[in-house]
Design an enzyme around this catalytic site. Structure first.
Site, PDB file in Angstrom:
ATOM      1  CG  ASP A   4      -7.839   8.754  26.289  1.00 51.87           C
ATOM      2  OD1 ASP A   4      -7.481   9.561  25.330  1.00 51.87           O
ATOM      3  OD2 ASP A   4      -8.735   8.323  26.621  1.00 51.87           O
ATOM      4  CD  GLU A  30     -14.008  10.467  30.058  1.00 59.83           C
ATOM      5  OE1 GLU A  30     -13.209  10.831  29.199  1.00 59.83           O
ATOM      6  OE2 GLU A  30     -15.062  10.180  29.613  1.00 59.83           O
ATOM      7  CD  GLU A  78     -17.021  13.129  23.973  1.00 55.80           C
ATOM      8  OE1 GLU A  78     -16.311  12.211  23.869  1.00 55.80           O
ATOM      9  OE2 GLU A  78     -17.487  13.657  24.904  1.00 55.80           O
ATOM     10  CD  GLU A 118      -9.560  10.175  18.387  1.00 56.17           C
ATOM     11  OE1 GLU A 118      -9.313   9.020  19.104  1.00 56.17           O
ATOM     12  OE2 GLU A 118     -10.232  10.918  19.119  1.00 56.17           O
TER      13      GLU A 118
END
Length: 225
Positions: free
Chosen positions: A50, A91, A143, A213
């Site tokens: 990620d 992040e 998101e 995803e």
């Protein structure tokens, strides 16, 4: 299809494709965090992959901002996107700190095929010809999958390991939830005004995000690759 019939496009799509949507937001990887059974090697795999994805996500988000500057009929769109972009620097720093804590050498991470596919998909959305409503649908979906997934790990009754609470709070927080609701509002507004052909493209894009995803969670849940 007249504008009135296009109200709440996002909610109708979620209902229409609920099985796929649930697969992305209640994946076994997420459920294993929530019930406390996760193998930490899976989390470490997710962490490294990620980190790479987020670095690729930055130019995509920037491209949405660029499209907003040229196509948005509401100035607040840019403000919402800018808020999201600003948080990406923090992040990336968080991923680096977590990687050090979990002994995940980010420079040695081999990009998994599912991650490569997702990053290539983001690149395809950055092309100038891709409509604003289509890219904004993707931004909202990407998101929101994280928000709905990780917020589930913070609900009453969850047994999320203490070591993973910070990660869950990053995307499962009320603040991030509010950001996702703002994205949804903008996406709906754009889709309500979109011609039918553009709507079809946006729906296909929404479904592709969900598929990617799920593949990303699958890769993480399977442990190191």
């Amino acid at each position: 299809m007249d504008p009135v019939e296009k109200n709440g496009v996002i909610d109708r799509w979620v209902k229409k494709h609920l099985v796929l949507y649930t697969g992305a937001t209640r994946h076994p990887f997420i459920l294993s965090i929530r019930d406390g059974t996760i193998d930490f090697s899976s989390f470490k795999t997710w962490l490294g992959q990620d980190y790479i994805f987020v670095r690729e996500f930055v130019p995509f988000a920037a491209s949405v901002l660029l499209k907003a500057s040229k196509n948005a009929d509401d100035n607040s769109d840019m403000e919402v996107i800018l808020g999201g972009l600003a948080s990406l620097s923090d992040e990336i720093s968080w991923f680096k700190q977590e990687a050090a804590k979990w002994d995940v050498p980010l420079s040695d991470v081999v990009v998994h095929k599912s991650n490569q596919n997702y990053c290539r998909f983001l690149e395809s959305l950055m092309l100038p010809a891709v409509e604003y409503s289509v890219v904004f649908t993707a931004l909202w979906a990407i998101e929101t999958v994280y928000q709905e997934s990780f917020s589930h790990c913070l609900e009453d009754g969850s047994k999320t390991p203490p070591e993973l609470l910070e990660a869950c709070k990053r995307w499962g927080s009320e603040g991030f939830g509010e950001f996702c609701r703002s994205l949804k509002k903008i996406a709906n507004r754009c889709l309500e005004k979109a011609p039918d052909e553009e709507l079809k493209k946006a729906e296909v894009t929404f479904l592709r995000v969900l598929e990617l995803e799920i593949e990303f969670w699958d890769m993480s849940h399977g442990g190191p690759k």
